[in-house]
Design an enzyme around this catalytic site. Structure first.
Site, short mmCIF file in Angstrom:
data_model
loop_
_atom_site.label_atom_id
_atom_site.label_comp_id
_atom_site.label_asym_id
_atom_site.label_seq_id
_atom_site.Cartn_x
_atom_site.Cartn_y
_atom_site.Cartn_z
N ASP A 214 1.25 2.14 -1.86
CA ASP A 214 1.67 1.42 -0.64
C ASP A 214 0.60 0.40 -0.24
O ASP A 214 0.92 -0.75 0.14
CB ASP A 214 1.97 2.39 0.50
CG ASP A 214 1.06 3.61 0.52
OD1 ASP A 214 0.17 3.70 -0.35
OD2 ASP A 214 1.21 4.46 1.41
N ASP B 142 7.20 -1.10 -11.81
CA ASP B 142 8.49 -1.80 -11.72
C ASP B 142 8.59 -2.52 -10.37
O ASP B 142 8.90 -3.72 -10.29
CB ASP B 142 9.60 -0.76 -11.87
CG ASP B 142 10.96 -1.38 -12.12
OD1 ASP B 142 11.03 -2.62 -12.24
OD2 ASP B 142 11.94 -0.63 -12.17
N LYS C 212 -0.29 7.48 -6.38
CA LYS C 212 0.03 8.04 -5.06
C LYS C 212 -0.45 9.48 -5.07
O LYS C 212 0.32 10.41 -4.80
CB LYS C 212 1.55 7.90 -4.86
CG LYS C 212 2.05 8.28 -3.48
CD LYS C 212 1.72 7.28 -2.42
CE LYS C 212 2.18 7.77 -1.06
NZ LYS C 212 1.64 7.01 0.07
N ASP D 273 8.06 -6.77 -9.45
CA ASP D 273 9.09 -7.61 -8.83
C ASP D 273 8.57 -8.25 -7.55
O ASP D 273 8.89 -9.40 -7.23
CB ASP D 273 10.37 -6.80 -8.54
CG ASP D 273 11.32 -6.82 -9.72
OD1 ASP D 273 10.84 -7.09 -10.84
OD2 ASP D 273 12.52 -6.59 -9.55
N TYR E 50 11.22 7.49 -15.04
CA TYR E 50 12.34 7.00 -15.85
C TYR E 50 12.59 7.82 -17.11
O TYR E 50 12.89 7.28 -18.16
CB TYR E 50 12.12 5.52 -16.21
CG TYR E 50 12.10 4.59 -15.01
CD1 TYR E 50 12.57 5.01 -13.78
CD2 TYR E 50 11.60 3.31 -15.10
CE1 TYR E 50 12.55 4.18 -12.68
CE2 TYR E 50 11.57 2.46 -14.00
CZ TYR E 50 12.05 2.91 -12.79
OH TYR E 50 12.03 2.08 -11.70
#
Ligand code: ATP
Length: 331
Positions: free
Chosen positions: A201, A225, A169, A229, A123
């Site tokens: 993952d 993020d 990752k 959620d 971001y």
């Protein structure tokens, strides 16, 4: 007396922040609220998404309570004022507790805290366009990684948590995520916490099928993020999830949900996420007894059958707020 900058913003922001203020008033008279404008409606009135006066109010305050803002469609020069604030105030840690507010809500008995790096990663907003497409600058810095890992370690230790998991990752992003991972293990040396790692993952799956193993997670911006959620959905939904954007000295507290234009102005929004963001703010201001009073009142209100529409009930925002406030006793 602590000063709080109150920025309700757009859509359901003013409704749910109104509820949070009612509940805060019910537990303490030691807060002074300074109201400021932010967001799309503010822009249509003043030409600015984040006016100077709002920044001045924030400067004077001990913490910020923020509602939500609506993103304008089709403004290529738009810079989100909330992203701007996180950057400007250097609120590098995004903290999202994930647990059911009441046993009857949500799908999974997760009890976790996600600590997400809030200023870099995916971001950076630095995108370069060329005739072939767009290139995004994704930044993982030593300083940024070290301070978020330290923050997460301190938070885990202070809250007597057992385990901390680094989510990354690094099998695909060997240098950038590899750096984050390396710093994590360096910073965890000497800690009594159980130290773990998971690929992002695998972490997404573990939150569902091995949720008891998930305690404190520290991770990069985009992964945090998405996982938070997912965690919200697993523990009851957006209307129930609070969050904080923090550093060691300052904090901005906000519900995880957005401005929900589809239900704005109808008095049906669930104010719980905003109310619990207020409780997180009290924790930060070292008013933990008052914070706990609010959390208990929310639990008891739901227990007594007070539920907004998203909780399969028929209470309006105001009715639900009144029940919670009536169960809060000044400390
Ligand atoms: P934005 O662009 O501001 O993020 P959005 O509608 O894309 O808005 P949210 O505001 O997070 O995203 O809303 C997603 C869905 O969840 C909507 O259907 C909305 O009505 C619902 N929702 C969000 N917050 C609440 C809440 N507090 N109470 C009830 N429903 C909510």
């Amino acid at each position: 007396m602590k000063k709080i900058a109150v920025l309700p913003g757009d859509g359901i922001g003013p409704e749910v922040i109104g509820s949070a203020l009612t509940v805060l008033d019910a537990v303490t008279h030691d807060l002074e609220f300074l109201h400021g404008e932010i967001g799309l409606e503010c822009h249509s009135r003043t030409g600015e998404y984040l006016p100077r006066e709002t920044l001045d109010i924030i400067d004077e305050s001990d913490a910020v309570l923020f509602g939500a803002i609506t993103t304008p469609l089709g403004d290529p020069n738009y810079r989100s004022p909330i992203l701007q604030l996180r950057k400007q105030l250097d609120l590098y840690a995004n903290v999202r507790p994930l647990r059911k507010v009441h046993p009857s809500l949500g799908l999974v008995d997760l009890d976790a805290i996600i600590v997400r790096e809030n200023t870099e990663g995916m971001y950076t907003q630095i995108e370069r366009q060329d005739p072939e497409g767009v290139t995004l600058e994704r930044r993982v810095s030593i300083r940024g990684s070290r301070r978020i890992v330290r923050f997460a370690r301190e938070l885990a230790e202070k809250n007597c948590r057992k385990r901390i998991t680094c989510v990354h990752k690094s099998n695909a992003l060997r240098r950038s995520d590899g750096l984050f991972r390396e710093i994590f293990f360096e910073e965890m040396m000497g800690s009594n916490l159980e130290v773990k790692e998971l690929l992002v993952d695998a972490a997404a799956a573990a939150m569902i099928d091995r949720y008891k193993e998930i305690d404190v997670i520290v991770t990069l911006n985009l992964y945090g993020d998405i996982l938070s959620d997912e965690g919200s959905a697993l523990t009851g939904g957006l209307g129930l999830s609070p969050s904080a954007n923090m550093n060691a000295e300052f904090g901005l507290f906000e519900p995880v949900h957005g401005s929900a234009p589809d239900i704005a102005g109808r008095g049906v929004a669930n104010p719980t996420a905003a109310i619990l963001s207020g409780a997180m703010m009290l924790d930060f201001l070292e008013m933990s007894t008052e914070a706990e009073t609010i959390r208990l009142a929310v639990h008891d209100a739901i227990d007594k059958g007070a539920r907004t529409r998203d909780m399969k009930g028929d209470h309006s925002t105001q009715q639900f707020t009144d029940v919670v406030a009536s169960l809060c006793h000044p400390v």
